[in-house]
Design a protein around this motif. Structure first.
Motif, PDB file in Angstrom:
ATOM      1  N   GLU A   6     -54.387  24.489  -6.513  1.00 20.99           N
ATOM      2  CA  GLU A   6     -56.241  24.151  -6.445  1.00 20.99           C
ATOM      3  C   GLU A   6     -57.337  25.121  -7.594  1.00 20.99           C
ATOM      4  O   GLU A   6     -57.731  24.193  -8.447  1.00 20.99           O
ATOM      5  CB  GLU A   6     -56.437  24.537  -5.244  1.00 20.99           C
ATOM      6  N   TYR A   7     -56.880  26.403  -7.474  1.00 18.96           N
ATOM      7  CA  TYR A   7     -57.632  26.993  -8.488  1.00 18.96           C
ATOM      8  C   TYR A   7     -57.211  26.881 -10.416  1.00 18.96           C
ATOM      9  O   TYR A   7     -58.124  26.478 -10.354  1.00 18.96           O
ATOM     10  CB  TYR A   7     -57.537  28.492  -8.369  1.00 18.96           C
ATOM     11  N   LYS A   8     -56.004  27.008 -10.493  1.00 18.38           N
ATOM     12  CA  LYS A   8     -55.759  26.329 -11.681  1.00 18.38           C
ATOM     13  C   LYS A   8     -55.843  24.630 -12.083  1.00 18.38           C
ATOM     14  O   LYS A   8     -56.260  24.697 -13.301  1.00 18.38           O
ATOM     15  CB  LYS A   8     -54.233  25.746 -11.774  1.00 18.38           C
ATOM     16  N   LYS A   9     -56.267  23.985 -11.163  1.00 21.28           N
ATOM     17  CA  LYS A   9     -56.685  22.654 -11.450  1.00 21.28           C
ATOM     18  C   LYS A   9     -57.725  22.992 -11.683  1.00 21.28           C
ATOM     19  O   LYS A   9     -58.993  21.654 -12.405  1.00 21.28           O
ATOM     20  CB  LYS A   9     -56.785  21.819 -10.172  1.00 21.28           C
ATOM     21  N   LEU A  10     -58.849  23.315 -10.792  1.00 20.70           N
ATOM     22  CA  LEU A  10     -60.668  23.889 -11.040  1.00 20.70           C
ATOM     23  C   LEU A  10     -61.007  24.197 -12.574  1.00 20.70           C
ATOM     24  O   LEU A  10     -62.026  23.722 -13.417  1.00 20.70           O
ATOM     25  CB  LEU A  10     -60.865  24.624  -9.911  1.00 20.70           C
ATOM     26  N   PHE A  11     -59.888  24.894 -13.112  1.00 22.88           N
ATOM     27  CA  PHE A  11     -59.965  25.558 -14.145  1.00 22.88           C
ATOM     28  C   PHE A  11     -59.279  24.612 -15.757  1.00 22.88           C
ATOM     29  O   PHE A  11     -59.485  25.079 -16.454  1.00 22.88           O
ATOM     30  CB  PHE A  11     -59.663  26.789 -14.198  1.00 22.88           C
ATOM     31  N   GLY A  12     -59.003  23.990 -15.080  1.00 19.15           N
ATOM     32  CA  GLY A  12     -57.959  23.067 -16.081  1.00 19.15           C
ATOM     33  C   GLY A  12     -56.968  23.991 -16.754  1.00 19.15           C
ATOM     34  O   GLY A  12     -56.110  24.102 -17.507  1.00 19.15           O
ATOM     35  N   VAL A  13     -56.203  24.753 -15.690  1.00 16.02           N
ATOM     36  CA  VAL A  13     -55.282  25.480 -16.617  1.00 16.02           C
ATOM     37  C   VAL A  13     -53.696  24.948 -16.029  1.00 16.02           C
ATOM     38  O   VAL A  13     -53.270  24.742 -15.014  1.00 16.02           O
ATOM     39  CB  VAL A  13     -54.973  26.797 -15.771  1.00 16.02           C
ATOM     40  N   GLU A  14     -52.888  25.005 -17.339  1.00 19.00           N
ATOM     41  CA  GLU A  14     -51.763  24.137 -17.188  1.00 19.00           C
ATOM     42  C   GLU A  14     -50.351  24.478 -16.291  1.00 19.00           C
ATOM     43  O   GLU A  14     -49.907  24.691 -15.439  1.00 19.00           O
ATOM     44  CB  GLU A  14     -51.508  23.462 -17.813  1.00 19.00           C
ATOM     45  N   LYS A  15     -50.020  25.747 -16.766  1.00 21.84           N
ATOM     46  CA  LYS A  15     -48.590  26.190 -16.606  1.00 21.84           C
ATOM     47  C   LYS A  15     -49.417  28.039 -16.675  1.00 21.84           C
ATOM     48  O   LYS A  15     -49.636  28.223 -15.549  1.00 21.84           O
ATOM     49  CB  LYS A  15     -48.095  26.418 -17.288  1.00 21.84           C
ATOM     50  N   GLU A  16     -49.321  28.726 -17.520  1.00 22.45           N
ATOM     51  CA  GLU A  16     -48.960  30.504 -17.809  1.00 22.45           C
ATOM     52  C   GLU A  16     -50.474  30.471 -17.747  1.00 22.45           C
ATOM     53  O   GLU A  16     -51.116  29.752 -18.304  1.00 22.45           O
ATOM     54  CB  GLU A  16     -48.697  30.946 -18.885  1.00 22.45           C
ATOM     55  N   ILE A  17     -51.454  31.664 -17.152  1.00 17.94           N
ATOM     56  CA  ILE A  17     -52.929  31.888 -16.843  1.00 17.94           C
ATOM     57  C   ILE A  17     -52.835  32.446 -18.531  1.00 17.94           C
ATOM     58  O   ILE A  17     -52.885  33.765 -18.675  1.00 17.94           O
ATOM     59  CB  ILE A  17     -52.717  32.723 -15.814  1.00 17.94           C
ATOM     60  N   ASP A  18     -53.967  32.225 -19.390  1.00 18.91           N
ATOM     61  CA  ASP A  18     -54.198  32.720 -20.310  1.00 18.91           C
ATOM     62  C   ASP A  18     -55.690  33.054 -20.342  1.00 18.91           C
ATOM     63  O   ASP A  18     -56.796  32.330 -19.459  1.00 18.91           O
ATOM     64  CB  ASP A  18     -54.184  31.766 -21.512  1.00 18.91           C
ATOM     65  N   LEU A  19     -56.440  34.523 -20.679  1.00 17.28           N
ATOM     66  CA  LEU A  19     -57.763  34.970 -20.255  1.00 17.28           C
ATOM     67  C   LEU A  19     -58.359  34.151 -20.714  1.00 17.28           C
ATOM     68  O   LEU A  19     -59.570  34.513 -20.554  1.00 17.28           O
ATOM     69  CB  LEU A  19     -57.530  36.711 -19.910  1.00 17.28           C
ATOM     70  N   LYS A  20     -58.304  34.160 -22.367  1.00 24.84           N
ATOM     71  CA  LYS A  20     -59.293  33.885 -23.077  1.00 24.84           C
ATOM     72  C   LYS A  20     -59.528  32.196 -22.472  1.00 24.84           C
ATOM     73  O   LYS A  20     -60.950  31.796 -22.766  1.00 24.84           O
ATOM     74  CB  LYS A  20     -58.596  33.818 -24.462  1.00 24.84           C
ATOM     75  N   MET A  21     -58.549  31.906 -22.687  1.00 23.36           N
ATOM     76  CA  MET A  21     -59.283  30.375 -22.203  1.00 23.36           C
ATOM     77  C   MET A  21     -59.409  30.244 -20.698  1.00 23.36           C
ATOM     78  O   MET A  21     -60.494  29.279 -20.307  1.00 23.36           O
ATOM     79  CB  MET A  21     -57.443  29.261 -21.465  1.00 23.36           C
ATOM     80  N   LEU A  22     -59.415  30.538 -19.779  1.00 24.34           N
ATOM     81  CA  LEU A  22     -60.017  31.020 -18.240  1.00 24.34           C
ATOM     82  C   LEU A  22     -61.035  31.703 -18.516  1.00 24.34           C
ATOM     83  O   LEU A  22     -62.516  30.792 -17.409  1.00 24.34           O
ATOM     84  CB  LEU A  22     -59.223  32.168 -17.628  1.00 24.34           C
ATOM     85  N   LYS A  23     -62.001  32.246 -19.283  1.00 22.12           N
ATOM     86  CA  LYS A  23     -62.755  32.428 -19.432  1.00 22.12           C
ATOM     87  C   LYS A  23     -63.767  31.876 -20.154  1.00 22.12           C
ATOM     88  O   LYS A  23     -65.077  31.138 -18.898  1.00 22.12           O
ATOM     89  CB  LYS A  23     -62.861  33.808 -20.311  1.00 22.12           C
ATOM     90  N   LYS A  24     -63.064  31.261 -20.975  1.00 18.12           N
ATOM     91  CA  LYS A  24     -63.937  30.001 -21.251  1.00 18.12           C
ATOM     92  C   LYS A  24     -64.112  28.591 -20.127  1.00 18.12           C
ATOM     93  O   LYS A  24     -65.396  28.187 -20.174  1.00 18.12           O
ATOM     94  CB  LYS A  24     -63.389  29.353 -23.097  1.00 18.12           C
ATOM     95  N   SER A  25     -63.445  28.286 -19.909  1.00 20.70           N
ATOM     96  CA  SER A  25     -63.095  27.393 -18.599  1.00 20.70           C
ATOM     97  C   SER A  25     -64.972  27.895 -18.334  1.00 20.70           C
ATOM     98  O   SER A  25     -65.188  26.939 -17.234  1.00 20.70           O
ATOM     99  CB  SER A  25     -62.373  27.419 -18.598  1.00 20.70           C
ATOM    100  N   TYR A  26     -64.157  29.223 -17.051  1.00 15.85           N
ATOM    101  CA  TYR A  26     -65.264  29.470 -16.420  1.00 15.85           C
ATOM    102  C   TYR A  26     -66.552  29.472 -16.557  1.00 15.85           C
ATOM    103  O   TYR A  26     -67.092  28.943 -16.598  1.00 15.85           O
ATOM    104  CB  TYR A  26     -65.010  31.002 -16.399  1.00 15.85           C
ATOM    105  N   ARG A  27     -66.914  30.106 -18.096  1.00 12.87           N
ATOM    106  CA  ARG A  27     -68.408  30.063 -17.914  1.00 12.87           C
ATOM    107  C   ARG A  27     -68.634  28.581 -18.412  1.00 12.87           C
ATOM    108  O   ARG A  27     -70.101  27.894 -18.276  1.00 12.87           O
ATOM    109  CB  ARG A  27     -68.361  30.891 -19.893  1.00 12.87           C
ATOM    110  N   ASN A  28     -68.244  28.013 -18.513  1.00 11.37           N
ATOM    111  CA  ASN A  28     -68.542  26.904 -19.477  1.00 11.37           C
ATOM    112  C   ASN A  28     -68.955  26.056 -17.489  1.00 11.37           C
ATOM    113  O   ASN A  28     -69.788  24.671 -17.256  1.00 11.37           O
ATOM    114  CB  ASN A  28     -67.553  25.606 -19.493  1.00 11.37           C
TER     115      ASN A  28
END
Length: 149
Positions: A6-28
């Motif tokens: 559910e959280y991966k879908k919310l943040f658009g994370v496909e497979k492995e969690i990348d902190l940079k990508m997660l942070k950018k998605s979080y801010r948006n």
């Protein structure tokens, strides 16, 4: 597992969690759903408050499971599972929450009821967990700590 997906879908994370990508998605997402963005009385303000809490919880949850976070905490985790005994455990759905005698608590995801039953019927909980739980299941450190009496 459901919560992870559910959280991966919310943040658009496909497979492995990348902190940079997660942070950018979080801010948006925070910019989009910040409650101050909506005026008082706006029906979307209440939804924004709920959504922003969900975004914050999801972010912290996924950060705690990120490979970088696990690697940074690997020494402490190894110390705990090697030297501390299991003080308490709870199983709900596919989540096994284990509290150790050193006060730390870890959540293990994907632990089936069959594996849990094998664990509680094992002669030695710690040895079973070292062989069948720790190396095979995704985990994260929980914020809850063992309360002293």
């Amino acid at each position: 597992m459901k919560r992870i997906n559910e959280y991966k879908k919310l943040f658009g994370v496909e497979k492995e969690i990348d902190l940079k990508m997660l942070k950018k998605s979080y801010r948006n997402l925070v910019k989009e759903w910040h409650p101050d963005k909506f005026q008082a009385g706006d029906p979307k303000q209440e939804e924004a408050e709920l959504q922003s809490r969900r975004i914050i919880d999801g972010y912290h949850f996924l950060v705690s499971m990120a490979p970088e976070t696990k690697e940074a905490n690997l020494e402490a985790y190894t110390e705990t599972i090697t030297n501390a005994a299991i003080a308490d455990y709870q199983h709900k759905g596919l989540l096994l929450e284990v509290t150790f005698t050193d006060g730390t608590t870890y959540e293990y995801f994907g632990v089936t009821k069959k594996t849990y039953i094998k664990m509680i019927n094992a002669g030695n909980l710690n040895r079973f967990a070292k062989r069948s739980i720790y190396p095979k299941h995704n985990y994260r450190k929980s914020k809850r700590h063992l309360q002293e009496a």
